[in-house]
Write a protein that holds these residues in place. Sequence first.
Motif, PDB file in Angstrom:
ATOM      1  N   THR A 198       0.828  -1.206   0.000  1.00 31.73           N
ATOM      2  CA  THR A 198       0.000   0.000   0.000  1.00 31.73           C
ATOM      3  C   THR A 198       0.867   1.263   0.000  1.00 31.73           C
ATOM      4  O   THR A 198       0.603   2.214  -0.746  1.00 31.73           O
ATOM      5  N   GLU A 226      -4.641   0.996   4.564  1.00 32.11           N
ATOM      6  CA  GLU A 226      -5.308   2.191   4.038  1.00 32.11           C
ATOM      7  C   GLU A 226      -6.003   2.959   5.158  1.00 32.11           C
ATOM      8  O   GLU A 226      -5.966   4.189   5.189  1.00 32.11           O
ATOM      9  N   ALA A 274       2.468   1.687  -3.403  1.00 33.25           N
ATOM     10  CA  ALA A 274       1.495   2.218  -4.362  1.00 33.25           C
ATOM     11  C   ALA A 274       1.363   3.727  -4.203  1.00 33.25           C
ATOM     12  O   ALA A 274       1.347   4.475  -5.183  1.00 33.25           O
ATOM     13  N   GLY A 275       1.302   4.184  -2.958  1.00 33.61           N
ATOM     14  CA  GLY A 275       1.144   5.609  -2.705  1.00 33.61           C
ATOM     15  C   GLY A 275       2.338   6.426  -3.161  1.00 33.61           C
ATOM     16  O   GLY A 275       2.192   7.567  -3.611  1.00 33.61           O
ATOM     17  N   GLY A 328      -4.866   8.456  -4.291  1.00 30.82           N
ATOM     18  CA  GLY A 328      -4.551   8.133  -5.682  1.00 30.82           C
ATOM     19  C   GLY A 328      -4.771   9.299  -6.626  1.00 30.82           C
ATOM     20  O   GLY A 328      -4.701   9.135  -7.844  1.00 30.82           O
ATOM     21  N   PHE A 352      -1.365   1.806  -8.760  1.00 26.67           N
ATOM     22  CA  PHE A 352      -2.443   1.161  -8.003  1.00 26.67           C
ATOM     23  C   PHE A 352      -3.094   0.051  -8.820  1.00 26.67           C
ATOM     24  O   PHE A 352      -4.302  -0.159  -8.745  1.00 26.67           O
ATOM     25  N   ARG A 363     -10.442  -1.986  -5.647  1.00 25.78           N
ATOM     26  CA  ARG A 363      -9.680  -1.707  -4.426  1.00 25.78           C
ATOM     27  C   ARG A 363     -10.253  -2.473  -3.237  1.00 25.78           C
ATOM     28  O   ARG A 363     -11.446  -2.370  -2.951  1.00 25.78           O
ATOM     29  N   LEU A 368      -9.888   7.095  -8.012  1.00 24.13           N
ATOM     30  CA  LEU A 368     -10.047   5.878  -8.805  1.00 24.13           C
ATOM     31  C   LEU A 368     -10.857   6.071 -10.078  1.00 24.13           C
ATOM     32  O   LEU A 368     -10.552   5.472 -11.097  1.00 24.13           O
ATOM     33  N   MET A 416      -3.783  -4.353  -5.522  1.00 27.33           N
ATOM     34  CA  MET A 416      -4.620  -3.633  -4.560  1.00 27.33           C
ATOM     35  C   MET A 416      -5.996  -4.254  -4.324  1.00 27.33           C
ATOM     36  O   MET A 416      -6.742  -3.742  -3.492  1.00 27.33           O
TER      37      MET A 416
END
Lengths: 147, 147, 147, 147, 147, 147
Positions: C31, F29, C34-35, E38, C40, F23, F72, C45
Amino acid sequence: VQYTDKYFEDYEVGETFERRDVRTITDAEVTNFAGVSGDFHPLHMSDEFAAKTPYGERVAHGDLVFVLAEGLVGETNLHSVSYGHDNLRFVEPVYLGDTLSFHREVIETADYDEQWGRVVYRYTIRNQTDEVVLVDDHITLVEKRPA
Amino acid sequence: VQYTDKYFEDYEVGETFERRDVRTITDAEVTNFAGVSGDFHPLHMSDEFAAKTPYGERVAHGDLVFVLAEGLVGETNLHSVSYGHDNLRFVEPVYLGDTLSFHREVIETADYDEQWGRVVYRYTIRNQTDEVVLVDDHITLVEKRPA
Amino acid sequence: VQYTDKYFEDYEVGETFERRDVRTITDAEVTNFAGVSGDFHPLHMSDEFAAKTPYGERVAHGDLVFVLAEGLVGETNLHSVSYGHDNLRFVEPVYLGDTLSFHREVIETADYDEQWGRVVYRYTIRNQTDEVVLVDDHITLVEKRPA
Amino acid sequence: VQYTDKYFEDYEVGETFERRDVRTITDAEVTNFAGVSGDFHPLHMSDEFAAKTPYGERVAHGDLVFVLAEGLVGETNLHSVSYGHDNLRFVEPVYLGDTLSFHREVIETADYDEQWGRVVYRYTIRNQTDEVVLVDDHITLVEKRPA
Amino acid sequence: VQYTDKYFEDYEVGETFERRDVRTITDAEVTNFAGVSGDFHPLHMSDEFAAKTPYGERVAHGDLVFVLAEGLVGETNLHSVSYGHDNLRFVEPVYLGDTLSFHREVIETADYDEQWGRVVYRYTIRNQTDEVVLVDDHITLVEKRPA
Amino acid sequence: VQYTDKYFEDYEVGETFERRDVRTITDAEVTNFAGVSGDFHPLHMSDEFAAKTPYGERVAHGDLVFVLAEGLVGETNLHSVSYGHDNLRFVEPVYLGDTLSFHREVIETADYDEQWGRVVYRYTIRNQTDEVVLVDDHITLVEKRPA
């Protein structure tokens, strides 16, 4: 962000504050703490490594548990500054999935100088089976009430 | 991740280790530490608030400086466990942009029990003008060499 | 932060360094990567998405495994600069929960110019069942010893 | 998350994709990348240290610039898997405050086996003065169109 | 973590809570928010891109400012649940370096059903020059006091 | 980062965009969102606390689900600015491990002023059992096509 607006004279030995079951220590917290501190010891970061130690599984950084105390039950008093800590002890390991309760008690109030008094908090952190995992005495200086 | 493979008998009072100018404390480190610890005191997070305090500008969390010591000059010795800390003192404020040097010295070695000895490190952290900003005594237990 | 203080002349083909079982790849690492990277992809994910692929479950970013190599067994040599990489290959998928071992070997030392020599490291990363998951050749330039 | 839905037959050598001025490299990105990778080299993390090097100031991790390429202009094609990289070169240093442009070009399409074809992308990353700072050839395998 | 222990009957229209100058929006906060959400729009992430827009410089995500309201002046009332938001408006851009003040007022209390009442808070967020940058009405349900 | 290059005249009511199963909401997260927003409510952060609520287990922040929608399936249209949100509703709780699908539909296009038109998107977010967990109307302003 809740503030406390108290002067030295407003503190009394024996005052307590408590938050029960307020935080579960997770892999994400351990990983983020490793990234901030730079401490990637495999006891914290590797299942395989930890399995071969007496702990049997990954253990959270003791310092992570310590810094949570201030964030979770520390007072944000704008008349107070942090002076130091004594008697910080890592009493029992904290495993991933443990849920912690934080208890804070004023154990000392003392004159420091003309402007400041000394207020010492004892933090006691317990896990979900009520074992003490960490203790710490936080020494702060708090302004005396202006005349 | 460099490991030290030393037993209790291998430590001597007076041993030192040092990293000079190894970390500049930045807004990103303070922000990430706030997110991990939950301590968003405006002295750390608000320019306008900090400007009205005697510090005049944002100050890093003392606990952030403390946790960096372990990450930057702490030993990763698989025969060692962290026991606790004493005499942790926030001597001078650390401002954003300050660059820190970390110094570690063994100040005590003592028998603990049959299996473990006690090794105490003193950490001294200085800023770029060589002022001491934080001191801390880290108490560890180190395994005795197997017979 | 441990430093190596070596000049080009100090490296020899065949030198190795290894850290076994040093990091478990977790959801938190995936995670956070990805950030940082902005990648993503739902293979990394989404449990539901990954379940419908041939992998059957979420897979770590190959680039995450790659960047850990430098952090975990890369040398911090102040006489060295990173030149590039060749033969980086994602040999097998890394699943969440896999624990990685990192192996580094000097596979080439060669003259570069008057001031610098070329030192190439081969990284081989294995999972907990000893399968190779990633290989990479890291080309560095190292200063020649001053006369 | 935009997906590309292309089979091997849909790629042609010479196809390009570009994002100009899409990311400024900041202290926060460097700090977060250090935390994820574990690479806290003082050239990235210390103003005072960096000031004494030929660079004169802090430099971003080359690997950070590399991983951004995939996040910023990499294709999220569900018919594609990442095979590896060649010719990754850190051509010029990236300083904090530099703004990067990412360019991607298909430089090779080739048969791989019955099911897959090989598609190679060349990434070229430039800074705000249009200097090339990083190049990389990303080898991917893309499914052939089902009969 | 300070809790409020109030039932529906304890709320009155017109109650306010305020924190002035409590948070400076920095590159680190914008970068971390991008990584969580994101949303890497170059208006938030690129100096060069932003310079060519009417804003002239990077602008914080409006959603970041929105989520800070709950963290900074939201009530943690264990008898309350979040129902939704209306009238969320991004009134003025927030630039990096802006310091925000958060104001919350109860603007509606209404019966909802037998168990719950509806309490609506209006959030008003201002920058350091006292311009309103964001408004939002947060609808919550609060338990009625048990008989 | 994919951009849309559309003017107001290019939008039509009824246009949809969807990403299914894109996701999985994880502890990482939720933890990172807590750190960014400062919202450490124990319903999100404590297994033991959550177990005693009607939810029975930890629940993700509603605002986290909200901000993911923009990252997203939000359009990155350089001719568009975010104006606000209405009818944001937290319809069902999102638990750790739930996988979300995001659906976006243009529900309104209207004249705003000489330069801008108003385009409203309705977001509908569903979990892996196809329950709606969050709805939101995102009001944007989009430039009219230059004459």
